[in-house]
Design a protein around this motif. Sequence first.
Motif, mmCIF file in Angstrom:
data_model
loop_
_atom_site.group_PDB
_atom_site.id
_atom_site.type_symbol
_atom_site.label_atom_id
_atom_site.label_comp_id
_atom_site.label_asym_id
_atom_site.label_seq_id
_atom_site.Cartn_x
_atom_site.Cartn_y
_atom_site.Cartn_z
ATOM 1 N N GLY A 438 0.823 -1.199 0.000
ATOM 2 C CA GLY A 438 0.000 0.000 0.000
ATOM 3 C C GLY A 438 0.860 1.252 0.000
ATOM 4 N N PHE A 439 0.176 2.380 0.111
ATOM 5 C CA PHE A 439 0.864 3.657 0.121
ATOM 6 C C PHE A 439 1.795 3.736 1.333
ATOM 7 C CE2 PHE A 439 1.202 8.155 1.152
ATOM 8 C CZ PHE A 439 1.521 8.698 -0.064
ATOM 9 N N ASN A 456 0.603 2.632 -6.413
ATOM 10 C CA ASN A 456 -0.660 2.911 -5.722
ATOM 11 C C ASN A 456 -1.432 4.039 -6.387
ATOM 12 O OD1 ASN A 456 -1.179 1.435 -2.898
ATOM 13 N ND2 ASN A 456 1.024 1.565 -3.258
ATOM 14 N N GLU A 457 -0.732 4.992 -6.998
ATOM 15 C CA GLU A 457 -1.435 6.021 -7.759
ATOM 16 C C GLU A 457 -2.194 5.411 -8.941
ATOM 17 O OE1 GLU A 457 -1.912 9.120 -7.247
ATOM 18 O OE2 GLU A 457 -0.461 9.742 -5.744
ATOM 19 N N LYS A 458 -1.550 4.485 -9.626
ATOM 20 C CA LYS A 458 -2.215 3.824 -10.753
ATOM 21 C C LYS A 458 -3.419 3.006 -10.271
ATOM 22 C CE LYS A 458 -0.553 3.354 -14.499
ATOM 23 N NZ LYS A 458 -0.777 4.047 -15.790
ATOM 24 N N LEU A 459 -3.244 2.282 -9.167
ATOM 25 C CA LEU A 459 -4.347 1.484 -8.644
ATOM 26 C C LEU A 459 -5.492 2.362 -8.144
ATOM 27 C CD1 LEU A 459 -2.346 -1.248 -6.690
ATOM 28 C CD2 LEU A 459 -3.624 -1.566 -8.801
ATOM 29 N N GLN A 460 -5.145 3.501 -7.530
ATOM 30 C CA GLN A 460 -6.190 4.402 -7.040
ATOM 31 C C GLN A 460 -6.985 4.993 -8.191
ATOM 32 O OE1 GLN A 460 -7.052 4.807 -3.958
ATOM 33 N NE2 GLN A 460 -8.646 6.320 -4.357
ATOM 34 N N GLN A 461 -6.300 5.296 -9.270
ATOM 35 C CA GLN A 461 -7.016 5.810 -10.439
ATOM 36 C C GLN A 461 -7.992 4.763 -10.989
ATOM 37 O OE1 GLN A 461 -4.830 6.203 -14.129
ATOM 38 N NE2 GLN A 461 -5.731 8.229 -14.486
ATOM 39 N N ASP A 489 -9.301 13.062 -9.338
ATOM 40 C CA ASP A 489 -8.617 12.365 -10.429
ATOM 41 C C ASP A 489 -7.124 12.618 -10.265
ATOM 42 O OD1 ASP A 489 -7.885 11.038 -12.643
ATOM 43 O OD2 ASP A 489 -8.772 12.429 -14.093
ATOM 44 N N ASN A 490 -6.360 11.538 -10.087
ATOM 45 C CA ASN A 490 -4.925 11.669 -9.840
ATOM 46 C C ASN A 490 -4.110 11.496 -11.113
ATOM 47 O OD1 ASN A 490 -5.546 9.012 -10.159
ATOM 48 N ND2 ASN A 490 -4.265 8.267 -8.492
ATOM 49 N N ILE A 547 9.484 16.796 -2.931
ATOM 50 C CA ILE A 547 8.169 16.430 -2.369
ATOM 51 C C ILE A 547 7.186 16.273 -3.510
ATOM 52 C CG2 ILE A 547 6.273 17.166 -0.866
ATOM 53 C CD1 ILE A 547 8.319 18.786 0.746
ATOM 54 N N ILE A 548 6.392 15.204 -3.432
ATOM 55 C CA ILE A 548 5.302 14.955 -4.396
ATOM 56 C C ILE A 548 3.995 14.884 -3.626
ATOM 57 C CG2 ILE A 548 4.341 13.329 -6.078
ATOM 58 C CD1 ILE A 548 7.108 12.517 -6.828
ATOM 59 N N GLN A 549 2.988 15.579 -4.138
ATOM 60 C CA GLN A 549 1.664 15.567 -3.530
ATOM 61 C C GLN A 549 0.893 14.372 -4.100
ATOM 62 O OE1 GLN A 549 0.042 17.715 -1.119
ATOM 63 N NE2 GLN A 549 -1.268 15.910 -1.228
ATOM 64 N N HIS A 550 0.902 13.255 -3.357
ATOM 65 C CA HIS A 550 0.147 12.075 -3.775
ATOM 66 C C HIS A 550 -1.304 12.222 -3.363
ATOM 67 C CE1 HIS A 550 3.525 9.672 -5.226
ATOM 68 N NE2 HIS A 550 4.233 10.092 -4.175
ATOM 69 N N PHE A 551 -2.129 11.272 -3.805
ATOM 70 C CA PHE A 551 -3.565 11.330 -3.492
ATOM 71 C C PHE A 551 -3.799 11.175 -2.000
ATOM 72 C CE2 PHE A 551 -2.866 6.817 -3.601
ATOM 73 C CZ PHE A 551 -3.770 6.285 -2.709
ATOM 74 N N ALA A 552 -2.875 10.500 -1.312
ATOM 75 C CA ALA A 552 -3.081 10.257 0.116
ATOM 76 C C ALA A 552 -2.422 11.318 0.981
ATOM 77 C CB ALA A 552 -2.536 8.882 0.488
#
Length: 1742
Positions: A438-439, A456-461, A489-490, A547-552
Amino acid sequence: MAVAELYAQYNRVWIPDPEEVWKSAEIAKDYRAGDRVLRLLLEDGTQLDYPVDPGSLPPLRNPDILVGENDLTALSYLHEPAVLHNLRIRFAESKLIYTYSGIILVAMNPYKQLPIYGDAIIHAYSGQNMGDMDPHIFAVAEEAYKQMARNNRNQSIIVSGESGAGKTVSARYAMRYFATVSKSSSNAHVEDKVLASNPITEAVGNAKTTRNDNSSRFGKYTEISFDERNQIIGANMRIYLLEKSRVVFQSENERNYHIFYQLCASAQQSEFKHLKLGSAEEFNYTSMGGNTVIEGVNDRADMVETQKTFTLLGFKKDFQMDVFKILAAILHLGNVQVTTVGNERSSVSEDDSHLKVFCELLGLETSKVAQWLCNRKIVTSSETVVKPMTRPQAINARDALAKKIYAHLFDFIVEQINQALHFSGKQHTFIGVLDIYGFETFDVNSFEQFCINYANEKLQQQFNLHVFKLEQEEYMKEDIPWTLIDFYDNQPVIDLIEAKMGILELLDEECLLPHGTDENWLQKLYNNFVNKNSLFEKPRMSNSSFIIQHFADKVEYQCEGFLEKNRDTVYDMLVEILRASKFPLCAAFFQESPVPSSPFGAMITVKSAKQVIKPNTKHFRTTVGNKFRSSLYLLMETLNATTPHYVRCIKPNDEKMPFEFDSKRIVQQLRACGVLETIRISAQSYPSRWTYLEFYSRYGILMTQQELSLSDKKEVCKVVLHRLIQDSNQYQFGRTKIFFRAGQVAYLEKLRLDKLRQDCIMIQKHVRGWLQRRKFLRERRAALTIQQYFRGQQTVRKAITATALKEAWAAIILQKHCRGYLVRNLYQLIRVATITIQAHTRGFLARRQYRKLLQEHKAVILQKYARAWLARRRFQNIRRFVLNIQLTYRVQRLQKKLEDQNRENHGLVEKLTSLAALRVGDLEKVQKLEAELEKAATHRHSYEEKGRRYRDTVEERLSKLQKHNAELELQRERAEQKLQEKSEELKEKMDKLTRQLFDDLQKEEQQRLLLEKSFELKTQAYEKQIESLREEIKALKDERSQLHYQLEEGRVTSDSLKGEVARLSKQAKTISEFEKEIELLQAQKLDVEKHVQSQKREMRERMSEVTKQLLESYDIEDVRSRLSVEDLEHLNEDGELWFAYEGLKKATRVLESHFQSQKDCYEKEIEGLNFKVVHLSQEINHLQKLFREETDINESIRHEVTRLTSENMMIPDFKQQISELERQKQDLESRLKEQAEKMEGKLEEPFSHLNRVREEERMQGKATEAQSEMHREGKERLVGTIQEPQETIRFPKKQPEAEDEVESILQQEASRLSLENRDLEEELDMKDRMIRKLQDQVKTLTKTIEKANNVHLPSGSREYLGMLEYKKEDEAKLIQNLILDLKPRGVVVNMIPGLPAHILFMCVRYADSLNDANMLKSLMNSAINGIKHVVKEHFEDLEMLSFWLSNTCHFLNCLKQYSGEEEFMKYNSPQQNKNCLNNFDLTEYRQILSDVAIRIYHQFIIVMENNLQPIIVPGMLEYESLQGISGLKPTGFRKRSSSIDDTDAYTMTSILQQLSYFYSTMCQNGLDPEIVRQAVKQLFYLVGAVTLNSLLLRKDMCSCRKGMQIRCNISFLEEWLKDKNLQNSLAKETLEPLSQAAWLLQVKKTTDSDAKEISQCCTSLSAVQIIKILNSYTPIDDFEKRVNPSFVRKVQALLNNRGDSSQLMLDTKYLFQVTFPFTASPHALEMTQIPSSFKLGFLRRL
């Protein structure tokens, strides 16, 4: 409804809290629009003014009735605090680890073993719709399996979560579920192999981390393949991003991969000593974390388990040892010491012990490895340079080599597992189980976390798109207007990572540069994305991270090591050294091979449902990032082509404490795994969805009487909602459901609660008013009574004086006398009037009664005559109809019997013809053998002649040589040599001739043996024919005795006839028609006799022709010539010659007698039928005459008297005729006896003469044998071998003349006796027919005349022995008709129980009476095998199984009852004791039959359970037997597309009807009552077990009202037992666990006394079950209270001392031990009748 209205006093809200994230507070003052402060009351009692603004009011709390829901989307208020609180209630208080969130299954890691994964749980979830049971990983697996089977569409289960959340265990349970429910029928054990792959991949791919003791350090997608029958046929595994760095580095308190520690723990075993390993602390790669042991884990035992799974998958010991060699080599490589030499150099000693072991294990040269570990080769265009490395560089090179070897080994193991799970057939569908990380966000995040979060970004999309698609499908299905929902939408984050000139491409570009560094790559990122992409940031205090702003969440990555990990390179010289390894497996790892496009690409033939951005494949194919992107692309393509199912694993706390709830950690994971995103998407639309029936049932209390009067419930719901919620935008009406926006269900619950509260107040008001009124009225009546007595007392005291008392007494006396006088006068007046009225009335009634009786008497007389006439007419009509039917039937039977007789005669003719042909063939064979013998003798003489001539020639030559000996002395030696050669040649020729002669003799010997065998077979056939002839002679004797018996019966009958004729002389009324009837019958008889005589004449001529042909085929002279003395003696001794000729003589007579008896029967039947037809016509005429004679009865009487006087004169003539017939019959009998005596006397003379002739021939045969011994030995052997069969088959050529006399006498006597006997039999038969005809006529006349007096001729009763005679060849037909072809339906009616069993036993008795062991054994084996076959063929037919279970038990009881054993005989009657078996003990067969009965019983129970099980849960749990007692709780669960309730609406009545059907079937088939009770007990156990198991797994069913429903249903079952008189079957006791569970749901659960009562009363429930029910208890209304966790702990403490099972579920497959009681049959065997429907006409009662 305005939002402000919801924020009213007493409602509760959630406010943020730094410790608990969210905490609850109660509104202390109503909120009005515009208020800046919301006054709240906290749970600790303190008040708080919470600052608010109209746009950000605190989230409202759901009513308590909605807390603890199975599905988070069922909550009315959908937001983060509601989700968190619902999970806390379920996990921490109810101990439930699974919760639905729409299509997601949220799984909380309990850090404790729970009893919810057994096979019983799997079977409970199998076949259930998702949402019917409590949330479970098995429910998700069942949903995937069901959709695959229904839609033929591939499925995927995506299991994700952070390390330690339980992903691996969840994936393992899902695969175990598939392996259990889809077991194949083959012996390949594919399911076990699929499950066995898990321990291997966990050993080489899992390790201990700070968060998890068994953390998967790689992603895994297991594709389980199914065939068209939905059975597992194989599997395939793909891996993603193995954490190779763990091989060479572990953080503190972490471990390397488990396989290293397992290998070290087993190092001292003999098979591993050559690896030269030690403890894990001795190696650098296994001791970096500081702790090499996991608490509660035995590495040595795990190593044994790993080896077992290797073996189960088919990996041999050599393969396993190769794998362990490489692992040991890696450990030794990590201990190779690198020393520093100067500033720029390093070295490795060739004497390093670990280096030597490393090279020895892998077959490498130690010097080269030592050299190139510290140096590297740089190849340029002009030259090749060897550059030394520093110590850190050398250590990095060593670690890179170790990582590379381990990565190759891991890939190789996975490849071998896939090969072991490979299948040869075609894959129909598959279910993929994705176990992926997971994330992740840590304090230091590197390249691995970057790739994980990218995946996880791909799976969340993909997840967001799927949830959005499901929502859209639901709206379209219900015809709800679809409005676009804004969801996260990520895709921008994905583009930032994988797009052109994205982070990964820049990383690959930097890796291509010779001097590329992490800092240069990071600078490129800063230049391209800082201030240009909002999702990319540069930390303020660091220049080495981004730093990357992920969906989580935001994640900061350290750039150090990105390039090195992405390159994943090993120096070329080290690769070359390993490529040249002498160890084949190691060398194969590093062989150059073209890079395949993908090992899995060819397996994906489906098209993606969504366009996915393809990676750039032009460059950088060898980097880790590029490989990971390609594999991720294939994974997404596969997932998009399947139907996904999501499992999100949550880690509740970091301390691994069981059932501890850390709100901060859980909220962080909920945000990261997409659960809250699902909640947000649902909340934006219409999250709460109710069917119209659920809404009507729940909120019927809010409906008015006018609304309830509407018939359409759907219309009622619409009208009520329009009235209750004015804003129509807050709900939508679908086709089958009502859709509510967030908060509306809570508002409706508030209205419902207010209504209930008002109603309660109203009820309380009226009850209290009634109680007060009743109290007031009671007090008022008491006051009035007291006042009455008080006032009366006062009045009496004032009024009582002496004068007043005297006056009152005098007045009373006067009143007494006056009233008496008046009453007496009135009584006298009334009495006189009454007597007068009674007199007139009684007279009137008596006259009326007299008239009525007179009328009735007359009516009765009329009715008597009318009813008599009607009865006679009805009887005559019925009799006429019956006689017509009988006439038709008997004519048909007569025709059929004639046809059968003709066929039988034809068969006999053909048989005689075949015997004649067979004899002619035998003669021809004998002649051929004689010719062959003559040829052999001629051949032998020719050879002897040739040998004689040759010897003469040799002698002549020898004489010539002697004469010329003197002259040819010089040539003597040469001549002698030639002579010697010639002699040798002659010897060889002689030897050849001799051998040839012996070969001929051997051939002749073989022919002789064949002839002997054929002769023996023919002799046996002749003996059988002679035996049959003997039996026919015996039958003739029996027939003669029967004739005597018939004559005796004729005498008795004639005596009875005389008495009948005497009586007939007095009562005959219709004798005038008798003469006409006799003439008619005689004419018919003459016609029939002529026809029969013609057929008989034709038959005689045909039989005489056949007999003549048979006799002519046996030439008398030839027969005499071929009889030897021994044969004649043998025939004379055994009487075979006599029987042969006697059989030929009587063959035709037997046939004729049989035909004659058949003809007589037919004549009798024809005569009887003709007589009945005539009699019917006479009856019709008689009835007509009766009607005519009614006009003048007296005249008719006089006419009858005169007619009788004239007709009675004929009776003496009839008596004389009968006596004459009896005398003729006696004469015929005496003549028959005389003829038989004469025949015996005449036959004795030729028989004695034949004995003398045979004795003389026997003496001559002995002399002939003595002379034959003088012949030469070789010729004697040859002639003897050929003549022996000839002497046996053929007869001698010369016989005495006495033989001719015997033959002539036998022929003459045979012909004469046959003719005389034939004439006598015909004459006797004619007389018998005449007597029978007269008897029938007399009987008919008697029935006609004495019909009113019920006069019947006496019929003698026949006694039977209780046996059924059958022939050996009819055994197969008996089994076929009685067992295999017998259908129970229609046969069991009007039949004694176990009739087939009784018939079988009667056949057994017959075999026992014959004392024939083979016959008895064959019958028993055939019967048992037949029962087994019919049960196997109809293994799902309930009636057939019940029928044969009953008959098997009856057959077993018959074997016991008639066995002769005292313990069984005491139940028999005296007649039954006479029928016991006499010769054989069948105890062994009783045991076999008992085993067969047990097998049938178990199959019978299985069939009943399969029919009953689908209706148990709907009838016992879901159906409301007490209507209105249980209101529906708002669940709002949205079932999957496949989870459609397509089952029938079963009720409690359905269960009772099914049980009644079972019971009636068992009773109809005659099952023993004890067996019926045992079967009912088993069925009741199933009902209780299935119901209790479903109750334990359904939290929504655990309520007080449901307990009342269950108790009511149990009472229905008890009433059914009472109605069927099955109270003593112990079936009620099997329902005790369910009954106690229902009581537990209803009982009070608050105080210590309640806990003690529960522990004492629930003795049939285990402690686990009690705690489960208490934790699952769910209130339906707000008036009910949940069970306090402290109360549950009290009950658990009281139950700790119990030693019961820890199993949660009852075993529904458990079978009670069955016993078959002995019950003596009351039916007498001799009274048993065989129905014609059984088709057993070939059986004969003895």
